[in-house]
Design an enzyme around this catalytic site. Structure first.
Site, PDB file in Angstrom:
ATOM      1  N   TRP A   1      -4.317 -10.695 -14.538  1.00 53.13           N
ATOM      2  CA  TRP A   1      -5.030  -8.873 -14.236  1.00 53.13           C
ATOM      3  C   TRP A   1      -4.344  -8.518 -15.589  1.00 53.13           C
ATOM      4  CZ3 TRP A   1      -1.275  -4.400 -14.218  1.00 53.13           C
ATOM      5  CH2 TRP A   1      -1.385  -3.421 -13.679  1.00 53.13           C
TER       6      TRP A   1
ATOM      7  N   GLU B   1      -7.944 -10.562 -10.877  1.00 57.61           N
ATOM      8  CA  GLU B   1      -7.797  -9.778 -10.152  1.00 57.61           C
ATOM      9  C   GLU B   1      -8.257  -7.989 -10.297  1.00 57.61           C
ATOM     10  OE1 GLU B   1      -3.488  -8.758  -9.997  1.00 57.61           O
ATOM     11  OE2 GLU B   1      -3.701  -7.350  -7.994  1.00 57.61           O
TER      12      GLU B   1
ATOM     13  N   LYS C   1      -8.988  -4.034  -9.553  1.00 58.05           N
ATOM     14  CA  LYS C   1      -8.311  -2.626  -9.667  1.00 58.05           C
ATOM     15  C   LYS C   1      -9.361  -1.550  -9.923  1.00 58.05           C
ATOM     16  CE  LYS C   1      -3.744  -0.666 -10.355  1.00 58.05           C
ATOM     17  NZ  LYS C   1      -2.396  -0.746 -10.747  1.00 58.05           N
TER      18      LYS C   1
ATOM     19  N   ASP D   1      -6.637  -7.225  -3.977  1.00 57.44           N
ATOM     20  CA  ASP D   1      -5.063  -6.902  -3.754  1.00 57.44           C
ATOM     21  C   ASP D   1      -5.549  -5.808  -2.611  1.00 57.44           C
ATOM     22  OD1 ASP D   1      -3.402  -4.445  -4.299  1.00 57.44           O
ATOM     23  OD2 ASP D   1      -2.748  -5.465  -5.822  1.00 57.44           O
TER      24      ASP D   1
ATOM     25  N   HIS E   1      -5.557  -1.889  -3.854  1.00 58.06           N
ATOM     26  CA  HIS E   1      -7.349  -2.178  -4.986  1.00 58.06           C
ATOM     27  C   HIS E   1      -8.183  -1.305  -5.017  1.00 58.06           C
ATOM     28  CE1 HIS E   1      -4.426  -4.257  -7.915  1.00 58.06           C
ATOM     29  NE2 HIS E   1      -3.919  -3.465  -7.620  1.00 58.06           N
TER      30      HIS E   1
ATOM     31  N   HIS F   1      -3.780 -10.673  -3.076  1.00 59.10           N
ATOM     32  CA  HIS F   1      -2.622 -10.104  -3.036  1.00 59.10           C
ATOM     33  C   HIS F   1      -2.392  -9.093  -1.809  1.00 59.10           C
ATOM     34  CE1 HIS F   1      -0.997 -10.402  -7.869  1.00 59.10           C
ATOM     35  NE2 HIS F   1      -1.394 -11.111  -6.439  1.00 59.10           N
TER      36      HIS F   1
ATOM     37  N   ASP G   1      -2.355   2.904  -4.988  1.00 56.42           N
ATOM     38  CA  ASP G   1      -1.495   1.774  -4.580  1.00 56.42           C
ATOM     39  C   ASP G   1      -0.030   1.565  -4.553  1.00 56.42           C
ATOM     40  OD1 ASP G   1      -1.211  -0.802  -5.284  1.00 56.42           O
ATOM     41  OD2 ASP G   1      -1.741  -0.513  -7.683  1.00 56.42           O
TER      42      ASP G   1
ATOM     43  N   ASP H   1       2.438   0.179  -3.360  1.00 53.89           N
ATOM     44  CA  ASP H   1       2.955  -0.954  -2.789  1.00 53.89           C
ATOM     45  C   ASP H   1       4.316  -1.259  -2.455  1.00 53.89           C
ATOM     46  OD1 ASP H   1       1.181  -3.396  -4.734  1.00 53.89           O
ATOM     47  OD2 ASP H   1       1.745  -1.739  -6.195  1.00 53.89           O
TER      48      ASP H   1
ATOM     49  N   ASP I   1       2.139  -9.237  -2.754  1.00 51.93           N
ATOM     50  CA  ASP I   1       2.141  -8.291  -4.066  1.00 51.93           C
ATOM     51  C   ASP I   1       3.039  -6.856  -3.810  1.00 51.93           C
ATOM     52  OD1 ASP I   1       2.311  -7.294  -6.431  1.00 51.93           O
ATOM     53  OD2 ASP I   1       0.109  -7.151  -6.745  1.00 51.93           O
TER      54      ASP I   1
HETATM   55  C1  RNT Z   1      -1.415  -4.443  -9.898  1.00 48.52           C
HETATM   56  C2  RNT Z   1      -1.160  -5.467  -9.568  1.00 48.52           C
HETATM   57  C3  RNT Z   1      -0.792  -6.369  -9.700  1.00 48.52           C
HETATM   58  C4  RNT Z   1       0.662  -6.704  -9.811  1.00 48.52           C
HETATM   59  C5  RNT Z   1       1.875  -7.927  -9.935  1.00 48.52           C
HETATM   60  C6  RNT Z   1       2.821  -7.075 -10.972  1.00 48.52           C
HETATM   61  O1  RNT Z   1      -1.615  -2.969  -9.431  1.00 48.52           O
HETATM   62  O2  RNT Z   1      -1.572  -5.292  -7.586  1.00 48.52           O
HETATM   63  O3  RNT Z   1      -0.862  -7.172  -9.303  1.00 48.52           O
HETATM   64  O4  RNT Z   1       1.198  -5.811  -9.143  1.00 48.52           O
HETATM   65  O5  RNT Z   1       1.303  -8.882 -11.161  1.00 48.52           O
HETATM   66 ZN    ZN Z   2      -1.874  -7.008  -7.169  1.00 44.00          ZN
END
Ligand code: RNT
Ligand code: ZN
Length: 418
Positions: free
Chosen positions: A184, A225, A227, A258, A261, A285, A293, A295, A325
């Site tokens: 990523w 990955e 986004k 993810d 994303h 993820h 995003d 998290d 994640d």
């Molecule tokens: C970032 C991505 C990625 C990170 C990690 C730390 O938006 O989700 O996967 O969260 O690599």
């Molecule tokens: Zn991620």
């Protein structure tokens, strides 16, 4: 009633729907979930200790953050003791461990920088996954890495990617389990670019070069990955969804989705079946985006359940690589790990306890009335009784007992880290 007695009673209610709870537990025990190491120290790592960059952010300043490899390993041990099921550990390149005084250069990373992690994983029978770290580093120039117009910058990060493939192969050899290596990059622009094409063309070339490195395709499973946007990178993301899925499809690697994303009303749970029709394998993820995003810690919420439901309903437990994640710096970090990973396990259990064939038949025969009625009744089945029993058979505390362990650990260990 004991946990066992409640389990026996609950088992009968599931049997009425044709579901075998013993079988569900047996399957769940073997499904690996890759636990991200970066919840323990707010994505800081050990190599450059730069401020977090790349459009991702941790917020909060809860005391007790891991400051050294040993502290992070101790915390991971504590978290794992509270999480049932089979685990892998997901490492980032920035968690490289050097000799005292050594400056680690990411373009020259070597397996030896991860020897201590391998030892840690082997002792605990954990598989390892890996991620090159294309952020929080002085060689990120103008927010760009693999898509940079500056050849020095691009070369540096290509070399990083190649080193990481070697390290991933070392992980697979040492643990005896395939290693997912997820790429990523944060590359993008805050404001409207004049050229959306050139950075993507360079990213494509850089990926081609990284993946031209020889590696064992049975052992190392590269993933890409995508986004939608990052903080400070709101107008353009080089590795958007179309780029990453197309690249993965053409180059025989996995797409990684993810669920933070995408646009807020898009759901990864709906995308899984489409991807499974065109790819042998895919990676996930699992996170919790709150309006962006962000998290947040994964909850046992509708989307987490829907994602796990798709994996199980599509018979794809061996085709989907599941990883967590998220990074919350505002609460106890061990609790954050345990809560999120336990919730992924609960969602998997819930999916394994769902009579998919019965429900699918209702859909195929056009009986949407009974389908809705059954789906809603299933929500009321005593999942918690099966969950507690599963925790007991895995020697992991159930109910709020796991949280008492977190409190003790905070008192005896985390609170001393000042
Ligand atoms: C970032 C991505 C990625 C990170 C990690 C730390 O938006 O989700 O996967 O969260 O690599
Ligand atoms: Zn991620």
């Amino acid at each position: 009633m004991t946990i066992k007695e409640r389990y026996v009673a609950a088992k009968k209610l599931y049997e009425d729907f044709g579901v075998d709870t013993d079988k569900a537990i047996e399957v769940l025990k073997k499904v690996p979930v890759s636990m991200h190491c970066w919840q323990g120290d707010d994505v800081t790592g050990f190599d450059s200790r730069q401020q977090l960059s790349g459009g991702i952010q941790t917020t909060g300043n809860y005391p007790g953050k891991a400051r050294t490899p040993q502290e992070l390993m101790d915390d991971i041990d504590k978290a794992l003791s509270l999480i049932p099921g089979r685990h892998k550990l997901n490492l980032h390149a920035s968690y490289a461990i050097g000799e005292p005084g050594e400056t680690i250069s990411r373009d020259k990373l070597q397996p030896r920088h991860f020897e201590k992690w391998v030892k840690f994983a082997r002792k605990r029978n954990l598989g390892l996954d890996f991620n090159p770290t294309f952020f929080s580093h002085p060689m990120v120039k103008n927010g760009l890495t693999l898509s940079s117009p500056d050849e020095n910058v691009r070369r540096y990060w290509i070399s990083h990617g190649k080193c990481c493939l070697k390290i991933a192969e070392y992980f697979a050899n040492q643990t005896g389990e395939p290693c997912v290596m997820n790429i990523w990059i944060p590359d993008g622009f805050k404001d409207i670019p004049a050229d959306r094409f050139a950075p993507r063309a360079r990213y494509k070339e850089s990926l081609d070069e990284i993946l031209s490195e020889a590696y064992d395709k049975e052992k190392v499973l590269p993933a890409l990955e995508s986004k939608v946007f990052g903080i400070g990178l709101e107008s353009y993301t080089v590795g958007n969804s179309e780029f990453c899925i197309s690249y993965a499809a053409k180059n025989g690697i996995m797409p990684l989705m993810d669920n933070g994303h995408y646009h807020p009303t898009e759901q990864v749970s709906d995308k899984i079946s489409s991807i499974l029709l065109f790819f042998d394998k895919m990676a996930l993820h699992i996170t919790r985006p709150v309006r962006w995003d962000s998290d947040h810690v994964v909850l046992f919420d509708d989307e987490t359940r829907a994602i796990c439901n798709e994996i199980v309903a599509n018979n794809a437990l061996d085709r989907v690589y599941i990883a967590s994640d998220y990074f919350d710096a505002g609460i106890n970090r061990i609790s954050a790990w345990a809560t999120g990973l336990r919730n992924i396990q609960k969602a998997l259990l819930n999916a394994l306890l769902t009579p998919h064939n019965y429900l699918k038949k209702l859909q195929e025969s056009g009986n949407m009335t009974e389908l809705m009625a059954a789906q809603e009744e299933l929500k009321m089945l005593p999942l918690g009784d099966i969950w507690n029993y599963y925790c007991e058979t895995e020697n992991v505390p159930s109910g709020m007992d796991w949280f008492k362990e977190v409190q003790k650990y905070e008192e005896n260990t985390l609170s001393k880290r000042i």
